[in-house]
Scaffold this motif. Structure first.
Motif, PDB file in Angstrom:
ATOM      1  N   ALA B  27      25.185 -50.422  63.892  1.00  0.00           N
ATOM      2  CA  ALA B  27      24.775 -49.045  63.617  1.00  0.00           C
ATOM      3  C   ALA B  27      23.881 -48.503  64.728  1.00  0.00           C
ATOM      4  CB  ALA B  27      24.057 -48.974  62.274  1.00  0.00           C
ATOM      5  N   SER B  28      23.232 -49.413  65.445  1.00  0.00           N
ATOM      6  CA  SER B  28      22.307 -48.967  66.498  1.00  0.00           C
ATOM      7  C   SER B  28      22.229 -50.039  67.582  1.00  0.00           C
ATOM      8  CB  SER B  28      20.914 -48.762  65.909  1.00  0.00           C
ATOM      9  OG  SER B  28      20.396 -50.012  65.488  1.00  0.00           O
ATOM     10  N   ILE B  29      21.612 -49.668  68.702  1.00  0.00           N
ATOM     11  CA  ILE B  29      21.399 -50.646  69.766  1.00  0.00           C
ATOM     12  C   ILE B  29      20.477 -51.753  69.272  1.00  0.00           C
ATOM     13  CG2 ILE B  29      20.264 -50.971  72.006  1.00  0.00           C
ATOM     14  CD1 ILE B  29      21.566 -48.483  72.984  1.00  0.00           C
ATOM     15  N   ASP B  30      19.542 -51.408  68.392  1.00  0.00           N
ATOM     16  CA  ASP B  30      18.627 -52.422  67.876  1.00  0.00           C
ATOM     17  C   ASP B  30      19.381 -53.498  67.083  1.00  0.00           C
ATOM     18  OD1 ASP B  30      16.039 -53.391  67.920  1.00  0.00           O
ATOM     19  OD2 ASP B  30      15.567 -52.557  65.953  1.00  0.00           O
ATOM     20  N   GLN B  31      20.415 -53.085  66.349  1.00  0.00           N
ATOM     21  CA  GLN B  31      21.222 -54.071  65.601  1.00  0.00           C
ATOM     22  C   GLN B  31      21.968 -54.990  66.562  1.00  0.00           C
ATOM     23  OE1 GLN B  31      23.794 -52.675  62.504  1.00  0.00           O
ATOM     24  NE2 GLN B  31      22.112 -51.873  61.262  1.00  0.00           N
ATOM     25  N   LEU B  32      22.475 -54.414  67.625  1.00  0.00           N
ATOM     26  CA  LEU B  32      23.159 -55.224  68.646  1.00  0.00           C
ATOM     27  C   LEU B  32      22.176 -56.201  69.271  1.00  0.00           C
ATOM     28  CD1 LEU B  32      25.464 -55.864  70.701  1.00  0.00           C
ATOM     29  CD2 LEU B  32      24.604 -53.937  72.066  1.00  0.00           C
ATOM     30  N   ARG B  33      20.988 -55.699  69.577  1.00  0.00           N
ATOM     31  CA  ARG B  33      19.969 -56.563  70.186  1.00  0.00           C
ATOM     32  C   ARG B  33      19.609 -57.714  69.245  1.00  0.00           C
ATOM     33  NH1 ARG B  33      13.634 -55.746  71.773  1.00  0.00           N
ATOM     34  NH2 ARG B  33      13.132 -54.997  69.700  1.00  0.00           N
ATOM     35  N   ALA B  34      19.412 -57.423  67.952  1.00  0.00           N
ATOM     36  CA  ALA B  34      19.064 -58.462  66.981  1.00  0.00           C
ATOM     37  C   ALA B  34      20.188 -59.501  66.873  1.00  0.00           C
ATOM     38  CB  ALA B  34      18.789 -57.823  65.618  1.00  0.00           C
ATOM     39  N   ALA B  54      19.676 -48.908  77.802  1.00  0.00           N
ATOM     40  CA  ALA B  54      20.404 -47.708  78.198  1.00  0.00           C
ATOM     41  C   ALA B  54      21.767 -47.723  77.533  1.00  0.00           C
ATOM     42  CB  ALA B  54      20.563 -47.669  79.718  1.00  0.00           C
ATOM     43  N   ARG B  55      22.260 -46.524  77.205  1.00  0.00           N
ATOM     44  CA  ARG B  55      23.608 -46.377  76.662  1.00  0.00           C
ATOM     45  C   ARG B  55      24.406 -45.528  77.644  1.00  0.00           C
ATOM     46  NH1 ARG B  55      25.401 -42.635  71.577  1.00  0.00           N
ATOM     47  NH2 ARG B  55      27.592 -43.275  71.501  1.00  0.00           N
ATOM     48  N   ASN B  56      25.493 -46.069  78.117  1.00  0.00           N
ATOM     49  CA  ASN B  56      26.337 -45.365  79.093  1.00  0.00           C
ATOM     50  C   ASN B  56      25.520 -44.825  80.271  1.00  0.00           C
ATOM     51  OD1 ASN B  56      28.582 -45.946  77.528  1.00  0.00           O
ATOM     52  ND2 ASN B  56      28.314 -44.111  76.290  1.00  0.00           N
ATOM     53  N   GLU B  57      24.708 -45.697  80.803  1.00  0.00           N
ATOM     54  CA  GLU B  57      23.917 -45.434  82.023  1.00  0.00           C
ATOM     55  C   GLU B  57      22.841 -44.382  81.832  1.00  0.00           C
ATOM     56  OE1 GLU B  57      26.840 -44.643  85.072  1.00  0.00           O
ATOM     57  OE2 GLU B  57      27.295 -46.773  85.278  1.00  0.00           O
ATOM     58  N   GLU B  58      22.381 -44.202  80.600  1.00  0.00           N
ATOM     59  CA  GLU B  58      21.283 -43.274  80.349  1.00  0.00           C
ATOM     60  C   GLU B  58      20.244 -43.967  79.476  1.00  0.00           C
ATOM     61  OE1 GLU B  58      20.696 -38.585  79.375  1.00  0.00           O
ATOM     62  OE2 GLU B  58      22.592 -39.415  80.043  1.00  0.00           O
ATOM     63  N   LEU B  59      18.953 -43.899  79.899  1.00  0.00           N
ATOM     64  CA  LEU B  59      17.882 -44.519  79.121  1.00  0.00           C
ATOM     65  C   LEU B  59      17.916 -43.989  77.698  1.00  0.00           C
ATOM     66  CD1 LEU B  59      14.500 -44.551  81.071  1.00  0.00           C
ATOM     67  CD2 LEU B  59      16.007 -46.479  80.572  1.00  0.00           C
ATOM     68  N   CYS B  60      17.646 -44.868  76.734  1.00  0.00           N
ATOM     69  CA  CYS B  60      17.598 -44.395  75.348  1.00  0.00           C
ATOM     70  C   CYS B  60      16.650 -45.286  74.568  1.00  0.00           C
ATOM     71  CB  CYS B  60      18.993 -44.428  74.728  1.00  0.00           C
ATOM     72  SG  CYS B  60      19.673 -46.078  74.597  1.00  0.00           S
ATOM     73  N   LYS B  61      16.462 -44.921  73.290  1.00  0.00           N
ATOM     74  CA  LYS B  61      15.612 -45.727  72.423  1.00  0.00           C
ATOM     75  C   LYS B  61      16.481 -46.713  71.648  1.00  0.00           C
ATOM     76  CE  LYS B  61      11.796 -42.584  72.094  1.00  0.00           C
ATOM     77  NZ  LYS B  61      11.311 -41.350  71.502  1.00  0.00           N
ATOM     78  N   LEU B  62      15.822 -47.692  71.035  1.00  0.00           N
ATOM     79  CA  LEU B  62      16.570 -48.732  70.321  1.00  0.00           C
ATOM     80  C   LEU B  62      17.312 -48.208  69.101  1.00  0.00           C
ATOM     81  CD1 LEU B  62      14.041 -51.670  70.631  1.00  0.00           C
ATOM     82  CD2 LEU B  62      16.419 -51.700  71.414  1.00  0.00           C
ATOM     83  N   ASP B  63      16.903 -47.052  68.561  1.00  0.00           N
ATOM     84  CA  ASP B  63      17.594 -46.534  67.378  1.00  0.00           C
ATOM     85  C   ASP B  63      18.848 -45.724  67.742  1.00  0.00           C
ATOM     86  OD1 ASP B  63      16.481 -44.214  68.345  1.00  0.00           O
ATOM     87  OD2 ASP B  63      15.210 -43.831  66.605  1.00  0.00           O
ATOM     88  N   GLU B  64      19.178 -45.685  69.026  1.00  0.00           N
ATOM     89  CA  GLU B  64      20.372 -44.973  69.479  1.00  0.00           C
ATOM     90  C   GLU B  64      21.623 -45.561  68.821  1.00  0.00           C
ATOM     91  OE1 GLU B  64      20.349 -42.472  71.730  1.00  0.00           O
ATOM     92  OE2 GLU B  64      22.429 -42.356  72.412  1.00  0.00           O
ATOM     93  N   GLY B  65      22.542 -44.689  68.397  1.00  0.00           N
ATOM     94  CA  GLY B  65      23.797 -45.132  67.796  1.00  0.00           C
ATOM     95  C   GLY B  65      24.770 -45.624  68.863  1.00  0.00           C
ATOM     96  N   LEU B  66      25.895 -46.170  68.427  1.00  0.00           N
ATOM     97  CA  LEU B  66      26.872 -46.716  69.365  1.00  0.00           C
ATOM     98  C   LEU B  66      28.282 -46.272  68.994  1.00  0.00           C
ATOM     99  CD1 LEU B  66      25.491 -50.362  69.625  1.00  0.00           C
ATOM    100  CD2 LEU B  66      25.610 -48.696  71.485  1.00  0.00           C
TER     101      LEU B  66
END
Lengths: 149, 81
Positions: B27-34, B54-66
């Motif tokens: 659901a988010s980059i944080d879930q992927l990281r975990a 980063a998502r698609n070469e742009e800095l983002c926060k961990l709650d960013e969706g995918l």
């Protein structure tokens, strides 16, 4: 607006001269040059390797520079950042800003450097007598970037 | 979804890996990281509190969706300039 990410060395003086040569409306040029030091955080540094994120690097720099152009009336803006192997004394980064008057150039140059330090995907790895080590991010850099919010 | 996950600098070295194709639902980059950090061993480096992403070469926060096909990057605080 010009972005260059390159292995090759550069001449900071030539970069400064080019910023006003093309436009007689330029009344002020402010530049920043960052150099590799031979000592950092208690250790002698024999050399450095600059890693980056190809693709994102250029996008991140462009975003910072567009924001600078929106905030200040600039006539020219250049960022040059080296990658790969570097020796002490060599220039790493150049930020050059041209504007009609000095204040915009001073502020925009500081802004671009502060944001580059905290948002552009570069990482320094130092070669020291005790072996290689990654340079750690500094809280003071975050604080410097926060002042532009 | 299929993601291309890339690593830089100290993380790349610790993992001995510069990229990996990851299949799963996050659901988010944080879930992927975990998900990656719980592999244990060197992967726990991704649990560092000052990790950047980063998502698609742009800095983002961990709650960013995918979304399918995204490139996600994990790296330590940047140190250019």
């Amino acid at each position: 607006m010009a972005i260059r990410v390159q292995v090759a060395a550069f001449d900071p003086g030539a970069e400064v001269n080019a910023l006003h040569a093309a436009n007689m409306g330029v009344g002020a040029v402010v530049s920043f040059v960052g150099y590799v030091r031979d000592f950092n955080d208690g250790r002698e540094v024999a050399g450095m390797f600059l890693e980056h994120y190809p693709g994102m690097t250029e996008k991140a720099l462009a975003k910072i520079m567009v924001e600078a152009e929106q905030r200040w009336p600039l006539l020219s803006l250049e960022v040059l950042h080296r990658i790969g192997a570097l020796e002490p004394g060599e220039p790493i980064v150049f930020v050059g800003v041209a504007s009609a008057h000095r204040q915009a150039a001073f502020d925009a140059c500081a802004f671009v450097m502060d944001y580059l330090k905290t948002r552009a995907p570069f990482w320094k790895k130092e070669q020291t007598a005790e072996g290689p080590r990654w340079v750690e991010g500094r809280a003071s850099d975050e604080a410097a970037a926060d002042r532009w919010k | 979804m299929k993601l291309n996950v890339v690593f830089f600098a100290r993380y790349r070295e610790a993992l001995g890996l510069d990229s990996e194709s990851v299949d799963g639902e996050f659901a988010s980059i944080d879930q992927l990281r975990a998900h990656l950090a719980q592999r244990g061993g060197a992967w726990q480096i991704l649990a560092e509190s000052n990790l950047m992403c980063a998502r698609n070469e742009e800095l983002c926060k961990l709650d960013e969706g995918l979304a399918d096909g995204d490139e996600v990057a994990f790296f330590p605080p940047v140190t250019g300039g």
